[in-house]
Scaffold this motif. Structure first.
Motif, short mmCIF file in Angstrom:
data_model
loop_
_atom_site.label_atom_id
_atom_site.label_comp_id
_atom_site.label_asym_id
_atom_site.label_seq_id
_atom_site.Cartn_x
_atom_site.Cartn_y
_atom_site.Cartn_z
N PRO A 132 -56.05 -32.83 -32.27
CA PRO A 132 -55.89 -34.42 -32.03
C PRO A 132 -55.93 -34.97 -30.58
O PRO A 132 -55.81 -34.17 -29.58
CB PRO A 132 -54.12 -34.05 -32.70
N ASN A 133 -56.08 -36.21 -30.55
CA ASN A 133 -55.82 -36.70 -29.24
C ASN A 133 -54.49 -36.69 -28.69
O ASN A 133 -53.81 -36.65 -29.49
CB ASN A 133 -56.36 -38.29 -29.37
N LEU A 134 -54.48 -36.57 -27.31
CA LEU A 134 -53.25 -36.31 -26.59
C LEU A 134 -52.56 -37.34 -26.21
O LEU A 134 -51.30 -37.38 -26.00
CB LEU A 134 -53.53 -35.41 -25.65
N GLY A 135 -53.12 -38.77 -26.03
CA GLY A 135 -52.44 -39.72 -25.68
C GLY A 135 -51.86 -39.68 -24.36
O GLY A 135 -52.19 -39.06 -23.50
N PRO A 136 -50.51 -40.08 -24.22
CA PRO A 136 -49.91 -40.06 -22.98
C PRO A 136 -49.45 -38.81 -22.55
O PRO A 136 -48.86 -38.28 -21.59
CB PRO A 136 -48.41 -41.04 -23.18
N ILE A 137 -49.76 -37.53 -23.35
CA ILE A 137 -49.25 -36.20 -23.01
C ILE A 137 -50.31 -35.87 -22.10
O ILE A 137 -49.81 -35.18 -21.22
CB ILE A 137 -49.59 -35.32 -24.48
N GLY A 179 -51.78 -29.23 -23.58
CA GLY A 179 -50.65 -29.48 -24.50
C GLY A 179 -51.20 -29.27 -25.77
O GLY A 179 -52.19 -29.35 -26.20
N LEU A 180 -50.08 -28.90 -26.95
CA LEU A 180 -50.40 -28.45 -28.33
C LEU A 180 -51.59 -27.42 -28.30
O LEU A 180 -51.35 -26.50 -27.65
CB LEU A 180 -50.99 -29.82 -28.76
N ALA A 181 -52.37 -27.69 -29.08
CA ALA A 181 -53.53 -26.50 -29.24
C ALA A 181 -54.43 -26.89 -28.18
O ALA A 181 -54.93 -27.84 -28.23
CB ALA A 181 -53.83 -26.28 -30.49
N ILE A 185 -44.13 -29.31 -26.94
CA ILE A 185 -43.93 -30.25 -26.11
C ILE A 185 -42.72 -31.11 -26.77
O ILE A 185 -42.99 -31.85 -27.64
CB ILE A 185 -45.10 -31.29 -25.52
N ASN A 186 -41.39 -31.06 -26.37
CA ASN A 186 -40.34 -31.88 -27.13
C ASN A 186 -39.05 -31.75 -26.43
O ASN A 186 -38.27 -30.56 -26.34
CB ASN A 186 -40.27 -31.01 -28.56
N THR A 241 -48.83 -31.30 -34.11
CA THR A 241 -50.01 -31.18 -35.03
C THR A 241 -50.86 -30.15 -34.10
O THR A 241 -51.35 -30.32 -32.95
CB THR A 241 -50.79 -32.47 -34.83
N VAL A 242 -51.56 -29.07 -34.91
CA VAL A 242 -52.38 -28.13 -34.45
C VAL A 242 -53.82 -28.68 -34.60
O VAL A 242 -54.66 -29.00 -33.77
CB VAL A 242 -52.37 -26.81 -35.01
#
Length: 440
Positions: free
Chosen positions: A214-219, A223-225, A286-287, A300-301
């Protein structure tokens, strides 16, 4: 022979591998030379249309002992033993909250059931003939595939083992996938699966597109996978002249062709259309919430995007062990009605929002706009619990397939699995009417 995974996939990059017994099999400076190393055949596997933008183009070159075209005629199989279903009009629509107890796995004492024979469809939508939609399956097996290979002409398989590891042989090499890991076997890739006893797991099949990060946008960048944690096989070939069965799933039906040799005779390959696996322990959560609640999309992975921006054919989402540090908010998943369908499974442990009735190897489905949320026990605990930083979901791993398709239930899942939980809705019956506090 190396059957460990050595090459990492970044999804947009090109990778290469050659069996260590035949170093030099990969051509240098030319994709398809007039004469390949040691008389090998060059063969291309295309995962996208030839003319899609370069950044989206997926293909791999194989250098193999024999080309794939050598096989007998494909003939329809007797599909009565396989519980695959793509007839979404067979069962009337059912908007209710649905939950299944853990699906039964065949034991060693029962007749042998391999991965293909053990495929059972739970729900889905769309039509593989027009390359739109998805299906959700569970596999229930107790035997390895013997001199048999399978490939899917209809879509990509995202496989989630829940009970027992899978040793997967592909044209690209071998990979072992344990529970708490996932693998993706994309359209057209031949594979065979060895199991080590009773085995169970979940499958998300998509017809429209391929999975991507997935796109990470402002992250931001991390991050994520992370791409570096996805692994793809090292080349390993079989030169075996033995009778082989090739099973092809085409337009939702199974066909079989006989072959006089192993289809896993690829000596070397290079490209960006590859099978891959991922260890869910590597997911970077991230939470941190000051109020309200993050949507589950933050977990989302992988996503399979639709042609509608920001909307997925399917998202693969996990709820891993993590620190819960939210302030001034209800920490578990909130009560919710969604324009997406939500299918959940449990790999291990106890899901935080429904610790009693939702078991590993079971599943639930909350259809479009059907309300759902924590059971009464979870609500009572969460609203009286002191809000402090704490680890949650330790020893647990739940996941969700979320899709913008309205899913239909298979006849097997609704009427013949004997695992549909008729008491599911009772988990909310003890939610109390809350008294209003007068402001006068």
């Amino acid at each position: 022979m190396r059957d460990d995974l050595k090459y990492l996939t970044g999804f947009d990059n090109e990778f290469s591998s050659e069996d260590e017994r035949c170093l030099g099999a990969l051509p240098v400076g030319q994709n398809n030379p007039q004469k390949c190393y040691n008389g090998l055949y060059a063969e291309q596997l295309s995962g996208t249309a030839f003319t899609v933008p370069r950044s989206e183009n997926k293909r791999t070159w194989f250098y193999r002992i024999r080309p794939s075209v050598i096989h007998d005629v494909f003939k329809p199989m007797n599909n009565t033993a396989v519980h695959l279903c793509y007839d979404w009009d067979k069962i009337p629509p059912n908007p209710n909250q649905l939950r299944w107890k853990p699906f039964d796995v065949p034991t060693r004492q029962e007749p042998e059931v391999d991965f293909v024979e053990g495929l059972h469809t739970i729900c889905g939508a769309g039509d593989p003939r027009i390359r739109t939609g998805l299906a959700i399956h569970i596999y229930l097996c107790n035997a390895s595939m013997k001199d048999k290979a399978f490939y899917n002409s209809d879509g990509d398989f995202l496989i989630i083992p829940q009970l027992g590891p899978l040793q997967i042989t592909t044209e690209f090499g071998k990979m072992r996938v344990e529970p708490n890991e996932i693998c993706v076997l994309q359209r057209g890739m031949k594979f065979s699966i060895i199991v080590y006893g009773p085995s169970r797991g979940y499958i998300l099949e998509v017809f429209d597109n391929h999975f991507q990060l997935p796109n990470l946008g402002p992250i931001g960048a991390n991050g994520l996978a992370n791409p570096r944690d996805f692994k793809t096989p090292t080349a390993h070939y079989e030169d075996k002249d033995v009778p082989y069965k090739i099973i092809n799933k085409y337009q939702a039906k199974l066909f079989m062709a006989k072959k006089g040799h192993s289809p896993f005779d690829v000596v070397a390959w290079h490209g960006n259309y590859v099978p891959y696996k991922y260890n869910l322990d590597y997911f970077m959560v991230i939470n941190s919430v000051s109020f309200d609640h993050c949507d589950p999309s933050i977990f989302t992975v992988l996503t399979c995007p639709s042609n509608k921006p920001g909307t997925a054919v399917a998202d693969f989402v996990i709820f891993p062990p993590r620190w819960s540090v939210q302030e001034h908010t209800f920490r578990p998943p909130y009560y919710h009605r969604n324009c997406m369908s939500e299918f959940m499974g449990l790999i291990k442990g106890h899901y935080e929002a429904k610790e009693e009735g939702f078991k590993p190897g079971g599943a639930s489905l909350h259809s479009i706009m059907t309300p759902h949320g924590p059971d009464s026990r979870c609500f009572d605990v969460a609203t009286s619990h002191e809000l402090r930083a704490e680890r949650i979901a330790e020893g647990t791993l739940a996941f969700m397939f979320e899709t913008y398709y309205s899913l239909s239930i298979s006849d097997w899942a609704l009427n013949h699995s004997n695992k549909l939980d008729s008491d599911y809705q009772k988990c909310w019956k003890d939610l109390k009417k809350l008294s209003l506090t007068s402001t006068e």
